[in-house]
Design a protein around this motif. Structure first.
Motif, PDB file in Angstrom:
ATOM      1  N   ASP A  17      19.959 -53.960 -23.786  1.00 52.62           N
ATOM      2  CA  ASP A  17      19.791 -54.927 -22.689  1.00 52.62           C
ATOM      3  C   ASP A  17      19.369 -54.181 -21.432  1.00 52.62           C
ATOM      4  O   ASP A  17      20.196 -53.542 -20.767  1.00 52.62           O
ATOM      5  CB  ASP A  17      21.077 -55.706 -22.423  1.00 52.62           C
ATOM      6  CG  ASP A  17      20.824 -56.950 -21.576  1.00 52.62           C
ATOM      7  OD1 ASP A  17      19.776 -57.012 -20.912  1.00 52.62           O
ATOM      8  OD2 ASP A  17      21.664 -57.870 -21.592  1.00 52.62           O
ATOM      9  N   ALA A  18      18.084 -54.275 -21.110  1.00 52.86           N
ATOM     10  CA  ALA A  18      17.560 -53.580 -19.928  1.00 52.86           C
ATOM     11  C   ALA A  18      18.094 -54.177 -18.637  1.00 52.86           C
ATOM     12  O   ALA A  18      17.983 -53.564 -17.574  1.00 52.86           O
ATOM     13  CB  ALA A  18      16.029 -53.637 -19.930  1.00 52.86           C
ATOM     14  N   ARG A  19      18.690 -55.369 -18.711  1.00 51.80           N
ATOM     15  CA  ARG A  19      19.183 -56.027 -17.502  1.00 51.80           C
ATOM     16  C   ARG A  19      20.496 -55.442 -17.002  1.00 51.80           C
ATOM     17  O   ARG A  19      20.918 -55.737 -15.880  1.00 51.80           O
ATOM     18  CB  ARG A  19      19.354 -57.526 -17.759  1.00 51.80           C
ATOM     19  CG  ARG A  19      18.074 -58.237 -18.135  1.00 51.80           C
ATOM     20  CD  ARG A  19      18.346 -59.668 -18.545  1.00 51.80           C
ATOM     21  NE  ARG A  19      19.236 -59.722 -19.702  1.00 51.80           N
ATOM     22  CZ  ARG A  19      19.712 -60.852 -20.231  1.00 51.80           C
ATOM     23  NH1 ARG A  19      19.380 -62.015 -19.698  1.00 51.80           N
ATOM     24  NH2 ARG A  19      20.506 -60.824 -21.280  1.00 51.80           N
ATOM     25  N   TRP A  20      21.181 -54.645 -17.818  1.00 53.15           N
ATOM     26  CA  TRP A  20      22.449 -54.040 -17.414  1.00 53.15           C
ATOM     27  C   TRP A  20      22.202 -53.040 -16.291  1.00 53.15           C
ATOM     28  O   TRP A  20      21.465 -52.072 -16.457  1.00 53.15           O
ATOM     29  CB  TRP A  20      23.098 -53.343 -18.600  1.00 53.15           C
ATOM     30  CG  TRP A  20      24.411 -52.700 -18.294  1.00 53.15           C
ATOM     31  CD1 TRP A  20      25.473 -53.269 -17.657  1.00 53.15           C
ATOM     32  CD2 TRP A  20      24.782 -51.342 -18.576  1.00 53.15           C
ATOM     33  NE1 TRP A  20      26.499 -52.364 -17.537  1.00 53.15           N
ATOM     34  CE2 TRP A  20      26.110 -51.172 -18.084  1.00 53.15           C
ATOM     35  CE3 TRP A  20      24.142 -50.275 -19.194  1.00 53.15           C
ATOM     36  CZ2 TRP A  20      26.791 -49.966 -18.205  1.00 53.15           C
ATOM     37  CZ3 TRP A  20      24.814 -49.069 -19.311  1.00 53.15           C
ATOM     38  CH2 TRP A  20      26.125 -48.920 -18.827  1.00 53.15           C
ATOM     39  N   THR A  21      22.802 -53.269 -15.120  1.00 54.83           N
ATOM     40  CA  THR A  21      22.516 -52.425 -13.963  1.00 54.83           C
ATOM     41  C   THR A  21      23.115 -51.025 -14.105  1.00 54.83           C
ATOM     42  O   THR A  21      22.715 -50.108 -13.376  1.00 54.83           O
ATOM     43  CB  THR A  21      23.023 -53.073 -12.669  1.00 54.83           C
ATOM     44  OG1 THR A  21      24.398 -53.440 -12.823  1.00 54.83           O
ATOM     45  CG2 THR A  21      22.206 -54.322 -12.342  1.00 54.83           C
ATOM     46  N   ALA A  74      28.893 -54.713  -4.389  1.00 52.84           N
ATOM     47  CA  ALA A  74      30.034 -55.613  -4.199  1.00 52.84           C
ATOM     48  C   ALA A  74      30.487 -56.253  -5.510  1.00 52.84           C
ATOM     49  O   ALA A  74      31.663 -56.586  -5.668  1.00 52.84           O
ATOM     50  CB  ALA A  74      29.681 -56.691  -3.183  1.00 52.84           C
ATOM     51  N   ARG A  75      29.552 -56.422  -6.471  1.00 52.10           N
ATOM     52  CA  ARG A  75      29.922 -57.015  -7.753  1.00 52.10           C
ATOM     53  C   ARG A  75      30.881 -56.118  -8.531  1.00 52.10           C
ATOM     54  O   ARG A  75      31.654 -56.600  -9.353  1.00 52.10           O
ATOM     55  CB  ARG A  75      28.672 -57.269  -8.607  1.00 52.10           C
ATOM     56  CG  ARG A  75      27.773 -58.369  -8.072  1.00 52.10           C
ATOM     57  CD  ARG A  75      26.623 -58.645  -9.026  1.00 52.10           C
ATOM     58  NE  ARG A  75      27.092 -59.231 -10.271  1.00 52.10           N
ATOM     59  CZ  ARG A  75      26.902 -58.694 -11.475  1.00 52.10           C
ATOM     60  NH1 ARG A  75      26.282 -57.533 -11.583  1.00 52.10           N
ATOM     61  NH2 ARG A  75      27.339 -59.301 -12.555  1.00 52.10           N
ATOM     62  N   HIS A  76      30.839 -54.808  -8.278  1.00 53.95           N
ATOM     63  CA  HIS A  76      31.721 -53.853  -8.960  1.00 53.95           C
ATOM     64  C   HIS A  76      32.371 -52.946  -7.910  1.00 53.95           C
ATOM     65  O   HIS A  76      32.381 -51.732  -8.046  1.00 53.95           O
ATOM     66  CB  HIS A  76      30.921 -53.025  -9.970  1.00 53.95           C
ATOM     67  CG  HIS A  76      30.179 -53.845 -10.980  1.00 53.95           C
ATOM     68  ND1 HIS A  76      30.801 -54.493 -12.025  1.00 53.95           N
ATOM     69  CD2 HIS A  76      28.862 -54.134 -11.088  1.00 53.95           C
ATOM     70  CE1 HIS A  76      29.898 -55.136 -12.747  1.00 53.95           C
ATOM     71  NE2 HIS A  76      28.721 -54.941 -12.201  1.00 53.95           N
ATOM     72  N   LYS A  77      32.896 -53.564  -6.861  1.00 51.80           N
ATOM     73  CA  LYS A  77      33.348 -52.792  -5.700  1.00 51.80           C
ATOM     74  C   LYS A  77      34.496 -51.840  -6.027  1.00 51.80           C
ATOM     75  O   LYS A  77      34.555 -50.727  -5.490  1.00 51.80           O
ATOM     76  CB  LYS A  77      33.736 -53.722  -4.557  1.00 51.80           C
ATOM     77  CG  LYS A  77      34.721 -54.813  -4.882  1.00 51.80           C
ATOM     78  CD  LYS A  77      34.965 -55.680  -3.658  1.00 51.80           C
ATOM     79  CE  LYS A  77      35.852 -56.875  -3.978  1.00 51.80           C
ATOM     80  NZ  LYS A  77      35.179 -57.822  -4.883  1.00 51.80           N
ATOM     81  N   ILE A  78      35.411 -52.247  -6.908  1.00 48.38           N
ATOM     82  CA  ILE A  78      36.536 -51.369  -7.232  1.00 48.38           C
ATOM     83  C   ILE A  78      36.040 -50.094  -7.910  1.00 48.38           C
ATOM     84  O   ILE A  78      36.453 -48.980  -7.568  1.00 48.38           O
ATOM     85  CB  ILE A  78      37.552 -52.103  -8.129  1.00 48.38           C
ATOM     86  CG1 ILE A  78      38.181 -53.269  -7.355  1.00 48.38           C
ATOM     87  CG2 ILE A  78      38.629 -51.138  -8.614  1.00 48.38           C
ATOM     88  CD1 ILE A  78      39.147 -54.093  -8.176  1.00 48.38           C
TER      89      ILE A  78
END
Length: 342
Positions: free
Chosen positions: A23-27, A314-318
């Motif tokens: 999945d190329a969409r995975w950042t 911010a989507r994975h801020k922790i």
């Protein structure tokens, strides 16, 4: 054995290829790509007995020598772009991001100079600046990773097969399609024309609802514009209920299997600065579609892309805070311990 043939570079290359195919969409691919590239470059540079190693090593040394000048050029560009953006688009926080980034880099450099000058009299100043420099370096790595992957992902997405094309809406101006939205529709039409070569029944989905200050839905204005560009009415599907990018994607997913074919992936089109976050949202909502870029005005892109990076972080801020702490805290703590015990 050459370092390039050692297990670590080979393993990272294999993992990157598998991840992109999955999945190329995975950042997370952005960081896997940058880590792989750095590892391979280090392996090439370490193999200085080869011509490739000598060349890569020379390039890295040249970059290191020129990095202060390149940093000053970047600062000047960010500040100038921020001022231009503020005058042209207004003083919102999003429009000021490139200016703030440039001023932040300048503050770190000035702080470094002050710290080195007064380190003997004020050692704690050096501790604080070391932390700021490491944190800034990590932020630069994150930004660079996303920037490089934005280019790589856009190249991948623009060449994938699709069964339909969806264009994301943006605001209208007095009920008409402005330049930014026109660029999206133009790119969508170009991709739709390409898809029609293999799937003559391919549809063009125009997605966007009606805002409180808009006389009609974005989708209807986009459809009018598309027809003016020669797209037949029967090839156009309106999705005129969505108000956000995520709703664009969710509502389009609701059309799959009814209005849209379910036997293949789709392609969605948005502005170039918006591609990575849109791809991540498409992955999250379960829409089988890649995201292709539309051209964005050069002056608008830096602040807009910085805003998107902030949203991605911010989507994975922790996780980002944890990694940033691991990178930037240990060395200042060691220096602080030495200062205390001096």
């Amino acid at each position: 054995m050459s370092l390039l043939l050692s297990p670590v570079p080979i393993l990272l290359v294999v993992l990157l290829i598998l991840s992109l195919r999955r999945d190329a969409r995975w950042t997370g691919n952005a960081f896997l790509l940058s880590l792989t590239a750095l590892t391979v470059l280090f392996a090439l540079a370490a193999g200085s007995d080869s011509a490739a190693g000598a060349l890569v090593g020379g390039v890295l040394v040249l970059i290191a020598v020129l990095s202060p000048l390149l940093t000053l050029v970047l600062i000047g560009f960010l500040i100038a772009n921020g001022v231009f953006m503020m005058r042209k688009e207004g003083r919102s926080l999003g429009n000021l991001l490139s200016l703030l980034a440039g001023l932040g880099l300048l503050a770190v450099i000035v702080g470094a100079a002050i710290s080195l000058r007064f380190a003997a009299e004020h050692p704690w100043l050096f501790v604080v600046l070391t932390f700021a420099a490491l944190l800034g370096t990590w932020a630069g790595y994150v930004l660079t990773s996303y920037l490089v992957y934005d280019v790589v992902y856009a190249w991948i997405a623009s060449r994938t097969s699709a069964r339909y094309v969806m264009v994301h809406g943006s605001g209208l101006i007095r009920g008409r399609v402005p330049k930014l939205l026109a660029n999206r529709v133009d790119a969508g039409i170009a991709h739709w024309s390409r898809v029609r070569e293999t799937h003559p029944d391919a549809l063009l989905v125009l997605s966007g609802g009606q805002g409180p200050d808009e006389p009609r839905s974005e989708a209807s204005a986009m459809a009018e514009y598309a027809r003016e560009q020669g797209v037949p009415q029967e090839a156009i599907v309106l999705e005129d209920r969505s108000r956000t990018t995520e709703e664009n994607l969710r509502n389009t997913r609701g059309l799959v299997g009814t209005v849209l074919p379910a036997d293949g992936p789709g392609l969605t089109v948005t502005s170039s600065y918006h591609v990575l976050r849109t791809a991540a949202l498409a992955r999250r909502v379960g829409l089988d579609a890649q995201v292709a870029p539309a051209r964005t005005a050069g002056y608008f892109w830096p602040s807009a892309f910085l805003r998107e990076v902030v949203a991605l972080v911010a989507r994975h801020k922790i996780l980002h805070v944890l990694v940033a702490a691991i990178v930037s805290v240990p060395l200042p703590l060691v220096i602080a311990f030495a200062v205390i015990n001096a």
